[in-house]
Each structure stands twice: as C-alpha cells, then as structure tokens.
Write a protein that holds these residues in place. Sequence first.
Motif, short mmCIF file in Angstrom:
data_model
loop_
_atom_site.label_atom_id
_atom_site.label_comp_id
_atom_site.label_asym_id
_atom_site.label_seq_id
_atom_site.Cartn_x
_atom_site.Cartn_y
_atom_site.Cartn_z
N LYS A 47 26.26 22.63 40.27
CA LYS A 47 25.70 22.81 38.93
C LYS A 47 25.99 21.64 38.00
N GLY A 48 26.93 20.77 38.38
CA GLY A 48 27.27 19.63 37.55
C GLY A 48 27.97 20.02 36.26
N GLU A 49 28.52 21.21 36.20
CA GLU A 49 29.24 21.70 35.03
C GLU A 49 30.72 21.78 35.34
N ASN A 50 31.53 21.88 34.30
CA ASN A 50 32.97 21.93 34.48
C ASN A 50 33.45 23.36 34.74
N PHE A 51 33.81 23.63 35.97
CA PHE A 51 34.46 24.88 36.33
C PHE A 51 35.94 24.58 36.52
N SER A 52 36.80 25.49 36.10
CA SER A 52 38.25 25.27 36.21
C SER A 52 38.94 26.55 36.61
N LEU A 53 40.07 26.40 37.29
CA LEU A 53 40.94 27.51 37.62
C LEU A 53 42.26 27.24 36.92
N PHE A 54 42.69 28.15 36.06
CA PHE A 54 43.94 28.02 35.30
C PHE A 54 44.98 28.97 35.86
N LEU A 55 46.15 28.42 36.21
CA LEU A 55 47.26 29.23 36.71
C LEU A 55 48.11 29.68 35.54
N LYS A 56 48.24 30.98 35.38
CA LYS A 56 49.06 31.56 34.31
C LYS A 56 50.32 32.15 34.91
N LYS A 57 51.14 32.77 34.08
CA LYS A 57 52.42 33.31 34.54
C LYS A 57 52.25 34.43 35.58
N ASP A 58 51.35 35.35 35.32
CA ASP A 58 51.20 36.50 36.21
C ASP A 58 49.78 36.68 36.75
N HIS A 59 48.90 35.70 36.50
CA HIS A 59 47.52 35.77 36.98
C HIS A 59 46.89 34.39 36.92
N TYR A 60 45.70 34.25 37.49
CA TYR A 60 44.93 33.03 37.31
C TYR A 60 43.54 33.40 36.82
N GLU A 61 42.91 32.42 36.16
CA GLU A 61 41.61 32.64 35.54
C GLU A 61 40.64 31.54 35.95
N ILE A 62 39.38 31.90 36.16
CA ILE A 62 38.33 30.94 36.45
C ILE A 62 37.43 30.87 35.23
N TYR A 63 37.21 29.64 34.76
CA TYR A 63 36.42 29.41 33.54
C TYR A 63 35.26 28.48 33.80
N ASN A 64 34.20 28.68 33.04
CA ASN A 64 33.11 27.74 32.85
C ASN A 64 32.56 28.02 31.45
N HIS A 65 33.17 27.46 30.45
CA HIS A 65 32.86 27.71 29.05
C HIS A 65 33.16 29.15 28.64
N ARG A 66 33.42 30.00 29.60
CA ARG A 66 33.79 31.39 29.34
C ARG A 66 34.57 31.88 30.55
N LEU A 67 35.28 32.98 30.38
CA LEU A 67 36.04 33.57 31.48
C LEU A 67 35.08 34.18 32.49
N ILE A 68 35.18 33.74 33.75
CA ILE A 68 34.35 34.28 34.82
C ILE A 68 35.10 35.36 35.58
N ARG A 69 36.37 35.07 35.87
CA ARG A 69 37.16 35.99 36.69
C ARG A 69 38.63 35.85 36.38
N GLU A 70 39.35 36.97 36.44
CA GLU A 70 40.80 36.98 36.26
C GLU A 70 41.40 37.75 37.42
N VAL A 71 42.40 37.14 38.09
CA VAL A 71 43.03 37.77 39.25
C VAL A 71 44.54 37.85 39.03
N GLN A 72 45.08 39.05 39.12
CA GLN A 72 46.52 39.26 38.95
C GLN A 72 47.26 38.87 40.23
N TYR A 73 48.44 38.26 40.09
CA TYR A 73 49.28 37.98 41.24
C TYR A 73 49.89 39.30 41.71
N PRO A 74 50.15 39.43 43.00
CA PRO A 74 50.87 40.62 43.46
C PRO A 74 52.26 40.69 42.83
#
Length: 126
Positions: A47-74
């Motif tokens: 798509k030529g757009e900026n997608f990113s995965l951010f690692l947080k303390k207890d989950h990670y998030e996938i962004y592309n100008h907005r939150l696409i998905r949030e996944v909790q760590y076990p």
Amino acid sequence: MVLSVWTILLSIAIPLSTSLYRGYKEELFLNQLKTDVLYVQQETMTKGENFSLFLKKDHYEIYNHRLIREVQYPKGWSIETSISKRIHFDVNGRNRSPGTFYIRTPNKSYIMVFPLGKGRFYVTEQ
C-alpha cells in the motif's frame, strides 16, 4: 487396586497436559506475533503507507494512522528492548528499526532479531 492405578495415571497425566498446554500457548502467541510483523511489512510494501507495530508493557498494537489491532501478551510475559519499541518497514520491505527484542515467558526466553538493512527477522530460543 484399580482406583490406585487410576489415581497414579491421573497424577502423571494432569501435570503433563498442563505443561503441554503452556508450551502450545507459547508457540501460538509467538506465531501470532511473527504473523503480525509480516502483516505490517506486507501492508507497507503493497500500500506504500506507514504501518507500525508498537510494543507496550502488556500488549502490542498495530497502527496505520489509526489502531488496527491490539493483542494482549499472555500472563507472565514481557517483551523488552533497549531500542525503539516500534517495528516498521520502508516500502521496499527493509526494517527501519533494526535491533533485538527479548521475550520472556514464565518458562523460557526468546530473542527476536531484526538485522540492519534486511527485510527478514528471526526468533530463537535462549
């Protein structure tokens, strides 16, 4: 006598099945994380757009100008790094944030490595 045999068999089977379940749960989460990183790379390239995965303390998030998905760590998991907690790629699929991530579970430790100038990453058990 029969009850004693069954009791012994169950006392062996229950801890074995819980350890197998934990191992399967670890493998499942690691596969999901790898798939999500590849998703970020593929979407950036196509798509030529900026997608990113951010690692947080207890989950990670996938962004592309907005939150696409949030996944909790076990429970009991942590992901640590000394570099940026953002994973993103350029339009050619090369990693823009090379480095190493340390994944710690209650039972094992893993290393997730993003080499400089390469598109692929790998995960190894410590």
